[in-house]
Write a protein that holds these residues in place. Structure first.
Motif, mmCIF file in Angstrom:
data_model
loop_
_atom_site.group_PDB
_atom_site.id
_atom_site.type_symbol
_atom_site.label_atom_id
_atom_site.label_comp_id
_atom_site.label_asym_id
_atom_site.label_seq_id
_atom_site.Cartn_x
_atom_site.Cartn_y
_atom_site.Cartn_z
ATOM 1 N N SER A 1 1.033 -1.270 -0.120
ATOM 2 C CA SER A 1 0.037 0.145 0.028
ATOM 3 C C SER A 1 1.081 1.106 0.030
ATOM 4 N N THR A 2 0.324 2.557 -0.043
ATOM 5 C CA THR A 2 0.885 3.701 0.072
ATOM 6 C C THR A 2 0.438 4.214 1.249
ATOM 7 N N TYR A 3 1.383 4.842 2.106
ATOM 8 C CA TYR A 3 1.144 5.429 3.318
ATOM 9 C C TYR A 3 1.568 6.959 3.244
ATOM 10 N N GLU A 4 0.885 7.919 3.971
ATOM 11 C CA GLU A 4 1.232 9.090 4.054
ATOM 12 C C GLU A 4 0.793 9.513 5.644
ATOM 13 N N ALA A 5 1.970 10.552 6.229
ATOM 14 C CA ALA A 5 1.457 11.189 7.347
ATOM 15 C C ALA A 5 1.012 12.631 6.993
ATOM 16 N N HIS A 6 0.036 12.968 8.033
ATOM 17 C CA HIS A 6 -0.275 14.601 8.109
ATOM 18 C C HIS A 6 -0.573 14.889 9.330
ATOM 19 N N ALA A 7 -0.153 16.361 9.668
ATOM 20 C CA ALA A 7 -0.511 16.900 11.035
ATOM 21 C C ALA A 7 -1.785 16.861 11.353
ATOM 22 N N ALA A 8 -2.040 16.718 12.582
ATOM 23 C CA ALA A 8 -3.595 16.637 12.955
ATOM 24 C C ALA A 8 -3.381 17.081 14.542
ATOM 25 N N LYS A 9 -4.872 17.495 14.755
ATOM 26 C CA LYS A 9 -4.977 17.890 16.212
ATOM 27 C C LYS A 9 -5.420 16.621 16.940
ATOM 28 N N VAL A 10 -5.108 16.295 18.031
ATOM 29 C CA VAL A 10 -5.522 15.152 18.947
ATOM 30 C C VAL A 10 -6.291 15.639 20.056
ATOM 31 N N THR A 11 -7.173 14.929 20.707
ATOM 32 C CA THR A 11 -7.600 15.349 21.753
ATOM 33 C C THR A 11 -7.115 14.619 23.029
ATOM 34 N N SER A 12 -6.561 15.571 23.971
ATOM 35 C CA SER A 12 -5.793 14.823 25.126
ATOM 36 C C SER A 12 -5.858 15.910 26.279
ATOM 37 N N GLY A 13 -5.464 15.168 27.395
ATOM 38 C CA GLY A 13 -5.293 15.810 28.592
ATOM 39 C C GLY A 13 -6.821 15.653 29.489
ATOM 40 N N TRP A 14 -6.718 16.336 30.444
ATOM 41 C CA TRP A 14 -8.057 16.189 31.589
ATOM 42 C C TRP A 14 -9.284 16.968 30.880
ATOM 43 N N ALA A 15 -8.865 17.934 30.383
ATOM 44 C CA ALA A 15 -10.067 18.829 29.862
ATOM 45 C C ALA A 15 -10.232 18.607 28.295
ATOM 46 N N ASN A 16 -9.658 17.372 27.725
ATOM 47 C CA ASN A 16 -9.881 16.968 26.401
ATOM 48 C C ASN A 16 -9.671 18.153 25.361
ATOM 49 N N GLU A 17 -8.267 18.485 25.455
ATOM 50 C CA GLU A 17 -8.043 19.620 24.681
ATOM 51 C C GLU A 17 -7.516 19.279 23.468
ATOM 52 N N LYS A 18 -7.466 20.276 22.310
ATOM 53 C CA LYS A 18 -6.774 19.918 21.046
ATOM 54 C C LYS A 18 -5.578 20.208 21.104
ATOM 55 N N ARG A 19 -4.509 19.309 20.850
ATOM 56 C CA ARG A 19 -3.105 19.345 20.787
ATOM 57 C C ARG A 19 -2.521 18.967 19.632
ATOM 58 N N ALA A 20 -1.247 19.308 19.704
ATOM 59 C CA ALA A 20 -0.499 18.898 18.276
ATOM 60 C C ALA A 20 -0.268 17.319 17.990
ATOM 61 N N GLY A 21 -0.792 16.841 16.859
ATOM 62 C CA GLY A 21 -0.435 15.218 16.951
ATOM 63 C C GLY A 21 -0.283 14.984 15.295
ATOM 64 N N ALA A 22 -0.299 13.697 14.840
ATOM 65 C CA ALA A 22 -0.150 13.266 13.626
ATOM 66 C C ALA A 22 -0.829 12.374 13.373
ATOM 67 N N VAL A 23 -1.343 12.009 12.046
ATOM 68 C CA VAL A 23 -2.118 10.677 11.849
ATOM 69 C C VAL A 23 -1.460 9.946 10.307
ATOM 70 N N VAL A 24 -1.237 8.751 10.541
ATOM 71 C CA VAL A 24 -0.720 7.981 9.226
ATOM 72 C C VAL A 24 -1.942 7.312 8.629
ATOM 73 N N ARG A 25 -2.027 7.580 7.249
ATOM 74 C CA ARG A 25 -3.074 6.898 6.575
ATOM 75 C C ARG A 25 -2.721 6.304 5.387
ATOM 76 N N GLU A 26 -3.364 5.193 5.128
ATOM 77 C CA GLU A 26 -3.288 4.178 4.066
ATOM 78 C C GLU A 26 -4.046 5.001 3.014
ATOM 79 N N VAL A 27 -3.167 5.596 1.817
ATOM 80 C CA VAL A 27 -3.789 6.472 0.784
ATOM 81 C C VAL A 27 -4.091 5.622 -0.359
ATOM 82 N N LYS A 28 -3.327 4.591 -0.616
ATOM 83 C CA LYS A 28 -3.622 3.851 -1.790
ATOM 84 C C LYS A 28 -3.350 2.299 -1.464
ATOM 85 N N PRO A 29 -4.634 1.894 -1.009
ATOM 86 C CA PRO A 29 -4.652 0.309 -0.332
ATOM 87 C C PRO A 29 -4.518 -0.745 -1.063
#
Length: 97
Positions: free
Chosen positions: A46-74
């Protein structure tokens, strides 16, 4: 001394939140995601790509910096072989010393 208090310690309320929202943390998360995607591309069909993303984290469920890896061509073989899961596990083990 047992029972004595350290009067020099002052908590930094919100410090983890500040770190988690910082551009440096976002860049670090994206770099890790890109490495994961690169390793998956090297072993899978497959073909995989990484993208910046906001993730929910912490006691207050805040949006924080993160990333996601997706399979773009399965490819069916990567699903069957669980390529992304295996690469993630291998990277986790390699990081231990």
């Amino acid at each position: 001394m047992a029972g004595s208090r350290n009067n020099h310690y002052k908590p930094l309320n919100g410090a983890l939140s500040t770190i988690g929202k910082s551009p440096k943390m976002g860049a670090l998360a994206l770099a890790i995601g890109e490495r994961l995607a690169g390793n998956a591309n090297a072993v899978g069909d497959s073909t995989y790509e990484a993208h910046a993303a906001k993730v929910t984290s912490g006691w207050a469920n805040e949006k924080r910096a993160g990333a996601v890896v997706r399979e773009v061509k399965p490819h069916w073989r990567d699903w069957q072989d669980a390529v992304l899961v295996r690469v993630t596990a291998a990277m986790r083990v390699r990081g231990r010393k």
